[in-house]
Design a protein around this motif. Sequence first.
Motif, short mmCIF file in Angstrom:
data_model
loop_
_atom_site.label_atom_id
_atom_site.label_comp_id
_atom_site.label_asym_id
_atom_site.label_seq_id
_atom_site.Cartn_x
_atom_site.Cartn_y
_atom_site.Cartn_z
N PHE A 364 0.92 -1.20 0.11
CA PHE A 364 0.03 -0.08 -0.04
C PHE A 364 0.87 1.24 0.15
N PHE A 365 2.12 1.29 -0.69
CA PHE A 365 2.86 2.45 -0.84
C PHE A 365 2.22 3.54 -1.23
N THR A 366 1.36 3.58 -2.45
CA THR A 366 0.84 4.59 -3.12
C THR A 366 -0.40 5.16 -2.09
N GLU A 367 -1.14 4.33 -1.58
CA GLU A 367 -2.29 4.64 -0.56
C GLU A 367 -1.75 5.37 0.42
N MET A 368 -0.36 5.05 1.18
CA MET A 368 0.12 5.67 2.13
C MET A 368 0.54 7.23 1.78
N LEU A 369 1.02 7.24 0.66
CA LEU A 369 1.23 8.75 0.32
C LEU A 369 -0.07 9.73 0.31
N TRP A 370 -1.27 9.04 -0.03
CA TRP A 370 -2.34 9.96 0.01
C TRP A 370 -3.06 10.17 1.46
N TYR A 371 -2.49 9.14 2.23
CA TYR A 371 -2.98 9.49 3.74
C TYR A 371 -1.95 10.24 4.23
N VAL A 372 -0.70 10.43 3.83
CA VAL A 372 0.19 11.33 4.50
C VAL A 372 -0.25 12.78 4.13
N LEU A 373 -0.61 13.05 2.75
CA LEU A 373 -1.17 14.36 2.40
C LEU A 373 -2.31 14.65 3.30
N ALA A 374 -3.44 13.71 3.45
CA ALA A 374 -4.64 14.00 4.19
C ALA A 374 -4.22 14.41 5.66
N ARG A 375 -3.43 13.80 6.29
CA ARG A 375 -2.95 14.08 7.58
C ARG A 375 -2.22 15.38 7.81
N VAL A 377 -2.62 18.02 5.86
CA VAL A 377 -3.57 18.98 5.63
C VAL A 377 -4.55 19.15 6.86
N HIS A 378 -4.89 18.04 7.46
CA HIS A 378 -5.94 18.26 8.68
C HIS A 378 -4.95 18.80 9.79
N THR A 379 -3.61 18.45 9.98
CA THR A 379 -3.04 19.15 11.21
C THR A 379 -2.79 20.54 10.92
N LEU A 380 -2.44 20.86 9.78
CA LEU A 380 -1.91 22.24 9.69
C LEU A 380 -3.16 23.44 9.28
N LEU A 381 -4.02 22.61 8.39
CA LEU A 381 -4.98 23.65 7.76
C LEU A 381 -6.50 23.33 8.58
N GLY A 382 -6.38 21.87 9.27
CA GLY A 382 -7.74 21.94 9.82
C GLY A 382 -8.83 21.29 9.13
N HIS A 383 -8.52 21.02 7.72
CA HIS A 383 -9.51 20.51 6.62
C HIS A 383 -9.33 19.06 6.61
N SER A 384 -10.49 18.26 6.91
CA SER A 384 -10.55 16.76 6.50
C SER A 384 -10.97 16.45 5.43
N SER A 391 -13.68 18.06 10.42
CA SER A 391 -12.72 19.26 10.21
C SER A 391 -12.55 20.14 11.48
N LEU A 392 -11.64 20.91 11.53
CA LEU A 392 -11.60 21.56 12.87
C LEU A 392 -12.02 23.10 12.45
N SER A 393 -12.68 23.76 13.34
CA SER A 393 -13.08 25.04 13.04
C SER A 393 -12.20 26.20 12.83
N GLU A 394 -12.47 27.18 12.23
CA GLU A 394 -11.41 28.41 11.82
C GLU A 394 -10.87 28.84 13.17
N ASP A 395 -11.99 29.10 14.30
CA ASP A 395 -11.69 29.88 15.48
C ASP A 395 -10.23 28.85 16.10
N ARG A 445 -1.18 22.23 -2.02
CA ARG A 445 -0.76 23.39 -2.81
C ARG A 445 -0.86 24.53 -1.91
N SER A 446 -2.10 24.75 -1.22
CA SER A 446 -2.05 26.05 -0.53
C SER A 446 -1.40 25.72 0.83
N LEU A 447 -0.97 24.47 1.40
CA LEU A 447 -0.37 24.41 2.60
C LEU A 447 1.23 24.83 2.32
#
Length: 816
Positions: A364-375, A377-384, A391-395, A445-447
């Motif tokens: 699952f090497f390729t699947e792992m890369l997708w999960y890395v990007l998602a994690r 984004v969720h940690t730094l931008l709050g988007h799930s 997702s985390l709120s803007e506040d 890309r925004s991150l």
Amino acid sequence: MSTAVETGSSPAKSNSNNNSSGGNNSGNNNNGNGNLSPNAKGVQRRQLRERKQRKLYLEEWSLGDEDGEGTRGFSVAEKLESSKFAQAGMVREMRGCDLTVAFLQQHGFNIPLLFRDKAGLGLRMPDPQEFTVNDVRLCVGSRRLLDVMDVNTQKNLQMTMKEWQQYYDSPQKDRLLNVISLEFSHTRLDRFVQSPEIVRQIDWVDVVWPKQLKDAQREGTNLLGGMMYPKVQKYCLMSVKNCYTDFHIDFGGTSVWYHILRGSKVFWLIPPTDRNLQLYEKWVLSGKQADIFFGDTVEKCARVYLTAGNTFFIPTGWIHAVYTPTQSLVFGGNFLHSFGIVKQLKTASVEDSTKVPQKFRYPFFTEMLWYVLARYVHTLLGHSHLEGEASLSEDEMAARPHTHLTHHELFGLKEIVMYLYDLPPQKKNVPSLVLDPVALIKDVRSLVERHCKDQQDLAITGVSVLKSPPGSQPPFLLYDRTRVKQEIKQEIARKNAEVIREQQQLEAGRAREAESDTSQSTGVGSAIGMGAGVEYSNGVMKKEQLENGSGVSVGGHGSQPEATFALPTDTLKYRPPKKMHLATALVAAAASSSSGGGGPVAGVGGSAVVGSSHSPTGGGVGPVTGGAISVIATSSSYIEGGQVGGILNVDNCHSPEGGGAKLSPNLTGTGQPRRRRTRCKNCAACQRSDCGTCPFCMDMVKFGGPGRAKQTCMMRQCLSPMLPVTAQCVYCHLDGWRQTPVSPQTKQLASADGPSALMECSVCYEIAHPDCALSQLDGTEDAADAKGIVNEDLPNSWECPSCCRSGKNYDYNVRW
């Protein structure tokens, strides 16, 4: 190199003497220029030259392919003594307490790390004085299959853990074998080995992979079919003296931790520079690994000695070979992390270039890369972007301080996006939990734009950006051999009790069913004449009906032969009986009617056969005389589109304990030849070329083989084999597009008309339209609730309603 001199007279000399004795004849055929001239009949005569020296034959010329295997073109003992590999500065020795997240954030993980003592690493192991290979067998099971490497040929074979333990402890060994791929997560041994703390903090399997998927893992082996996450975290390596593993790169560019519990090891290490990786690809593809020691072809190659108690960390992409001076027992693990993303992706590209089989790659090497990007984004931008994750709120995100990323992480995220973009559509492998991959890439890309000016010194915080969820690590236990043996005995007793309880429940249910059937039994003879009133269990007449006097009377005659019945002896693993082909029944019936004139319909083996209650004729058959009666419930009596007048559908159902043949994978439930599936021509396996390295490719003529196997490349085995266009419904005899089937000589692709509507049952292998299969159950009690179960793993595959209704779909394996 010793040589063997050819003995005896040379055939060239004998021919020369014969020619010289011919005298004038030879001279007449030779012109003045020394060339041969044609004789009177126009045929040019050939004169053999005289050999001046005896021909010398090397012994190796007479060796077969198997005899030549394992002959190494270099000496490992010489490489152990060579001063060329005694280089310093390529390995950093450290204390365990100094290896922290802050160290990796500042320096990265680019050179091997050696720890003479495991103190401070958070690494916990069994007692090396007491723990042996026999304890490994106790923990993983004696029947666990191992991939064992033959050191001389560098090829794999399979052994059970019990066989390996006997070989390992045997003082006399006829060949060198090595076990380097025993992954023991989710076994008893998992509780007694704890990986280093730094690995648990940065391993993507722990900090990125969805926890619910990892918790769903039940299989202790590394079979991909039952794997729910990349199961590569804990390995046990067992090597005997003088084992050697040639130069390689660990799969998927993973880093490795390596603890020597017993014995010793010698490593040859080569840094993963661009030049060295190019040379490595060339060396692997050349096929001359046994002749060339790869360390001699590069500028820098260091030799490192490890002894019992040492712990070794190998970074991403390092090319290394391993030698075992003394019998050893080693624990280790592989892990991907955020401080070597660029090299991890480059190593994956090298695996593509060198055509490494999927079995030896990171799962699952390729699947792992997708999960890395998602994690990230969720940690730094709050988007799930994962299903079930909020997702985390803007506040809440605004209240958090800005997190600085290291350049390893920032450039790594860019490379992941480019790597996924370059993959063909069939290899992108977007996980089902990722809701919208396009939106995820936009957020990445925004991150990157938001963190492109992060300061490196502020990124050294000692805390990883990605954190593992609580409770993700199993608790550590001290190994106690006595306690493990007691647990094994208790588990065996528990499983035995479960089997006994299931058998008792089945017997109780069978007894209740028999009581209800006894009160409703009206006799088999009237059931056959009226077409109703007979109860069947798994396609077989109830035993109690025969014992209670419900005799079989065909055609109103009073003769009552002794009836036989067939009940499955192993109800927990019932195998459907092999049925008799209808054409065979017709031949037998015709022969009987022609000889007896309206006598009984003969079955196989002298058994008289009676019709089913679903026969459209509803008429009786002649009197039954002699032999045994086999009463089988059937659903149709149509043969090749026409009814069989007066002769009903026939089955020859043997009891499993009576020596009845099992259902052949090459036959359908009615005995007809099973349709062989064809390539889909769309999956990744169909579109790739022959690998040239698997056993089937090596057998091909174009790769120098004898061409006997005539099998496709193992890497080109279709992932979604389709039913052929010539397949037809067993009931209506139309193809999947409701048309008359074309002949194999004129078959054409029907993709323009949509996919085929035919479905093949994975239990009885019958091919039918779903509505045709359901129509066969009309008039039965379960007709309203009857349905088939579609197999999502194979196109046009299901468990037909008849098999589901009779319970035959409980124990089967899908055959492709």
